[in-house]
Scaffold this motif. Sequence first.
Motif, mmCIF file in Angstrom:
data_model
loop_
_atom_site.group_PDB
_atom_site.id
_atom_site.type_symbol
_atom_site.label_atom_id
_atom_site.label_comp_id
_atom_site.label_asym_id
_atom_site.label_seq_id
_atom_site.Cartn_x
_atom_site.Cartn_y
_atom_site.Cartn_z
ATOM 1 N N GLN A 1 0.835 -1.186 0.000
ATOM 2 C CA GLN A 1 0.000 0.000 0.000
ATOM 3 C C GLN A 1 0.874 1.241 0.000
ATOM 4 O O GLN A 1 1.664 1.456 0.932
ATOM 5 C CB GLN A 1 -0.938 0.022 1.205
ATOM 6 C CG GLN A 1 -1.961 1.146 1.158
ATOM 7 C CD GLN A 1 -3.089 0.955 2.142
ATOM 8 O OE1 GLN A 1 -2.991 0.196 3.107
ATOM 9 N NE2 GLN A 1 -4.209 1.627 1.891
ATOM 10 N N PRO B 1 1.155 5.518 -0.189
ATOM 11 C CA PRO B 1 0.365 6.618 0.365
ATOM 12 C C PRO B 1 -0.728 7.078 -0.595
ATOM 13 O O PRO B 1 -0.467 7.305 -1.781
ATOM 14 C CB PRO B 1 1.401 7.723 0.577
ATOM 15 C CG PRO B 1 2.686 6.995 0.743
ATOM 16 C CD PRO B 1 2.596 5.803 -0.152
ATOM 17 N N GLY B 2 -1.948 7.160 -0.105
ATOM 18 C CA GLY B 2 -3.058 7.631 -0.918
ATOM 19 C C GLY B 2 -3.610 6.622 -1.901
ATOM 20 O O GLY B 2 -4.483 6.955 -2.708
ATOM 21 N N LYS B 3 -3.107 5.384 -1.847
ATOM 22 C CA LYS B 3 -3.563 4.358 -2.792
ATOM 23 C C LYS B 3 -4.128 3.168 -2.037
ATOM 24 O O LYS B 3 -3.863 2.971 -0.860
ATOM 25 C CB LYS B 3 -2.414 3.915 -3.696
ATOM 26 C CG LYS B 3 -1.901 5.008 -4.616
ATOM 27 C CD LYS B 3 -0.892 4.449 -5.595
ATOM 28 C CE LYS B 3 -0.427 5.513 -6.569
ATOM 29 N NZ LYS B 3 0.554 4.971 -7.565
ATOM 30 N N GLN B 4 -4.901 2.374 -2.763
ATOM 31 C CA GLN B 4 -5.450 1.164 -2.174
ATOM 32 C C GLN B 4 -4.382 0.082 -2.078
ATOM 33 O O GLN B 4 -3.410 0.080 -2.838
ATOM 34 C CB GLN B 4 -6.625 0.664 -3.025
ATOM 35 C CG GLN B 4 -7.867 1.539 -2.937
ATOM 36 C CD GLN B 4 -9.045 0.913 -3.660
ATOM 37 O OE1 GLN B 4 -8.881 0.151 -4.612
ATOM 38 N NE2 GLN B 4 -10.240 1.221 -3.209
ATOM 39 N N GLU C 1 8.072 3.933 -7.967
ATOM 40 C CA GLU C 1 6.661 3.589 -7.745
ATOM 41 C C GLU C 1 6.475 2.298 -6.959
ATOM 42 O O GLU C 1 5.347 1.941 -6.606
ATOM 43 C CB GLU C 1 5.886 3.517 -9.061
ATOM 44 C CG GLU C 1 6.542 2.668 -10.118
ATOM 45 C CD GLU C 1 7.363 3.499 -11.105
ATOM 46 O OE1 GLU C 1 8.124 4.389 -10.652
ATOM 47 O OE2 GLU C 1 7.255 3.231 -12.319
#
Length: 119
Positions: A38, A40-43, A87
């Motif tokens: 996970q 930050p800010g993502k599922q 990423e």
Amino acid sequence: VQLQASGGGFMQAGGSLRLSCAGSGSIFLLNVMGWYRQAPGKQRELVAIIKRNGVTNYGDSVKDRFTIPRDNAKNTVYLQMNSLKPEDTAIYYCGADLSYTATSGMRYWGKGTQVTVSS
């Protein structure tokens, strides 16, 4: 089921890291072991899972770069991460369960380990 993950850290893009996850408890509930992550800010998303019989499933973003070896005698699964990209930065969670589908996921989780990849 208890899962103990280790091996996170910092790495430059293009480098490699290896995570480990040791499982204990019901051997049946350790049939499937694997990793989600996970950012930050993502599922939370699938990285890779492996069944005791060696069948694997990889997330599209890590195919051809990551592998998930498993040592059944030690109830331990690894995540070999090569050609790391910025990423790939995320908290990586080790999970386990008796069975797995993309919908059901896994029920048992260890504490996450941070992986940070710098550009």
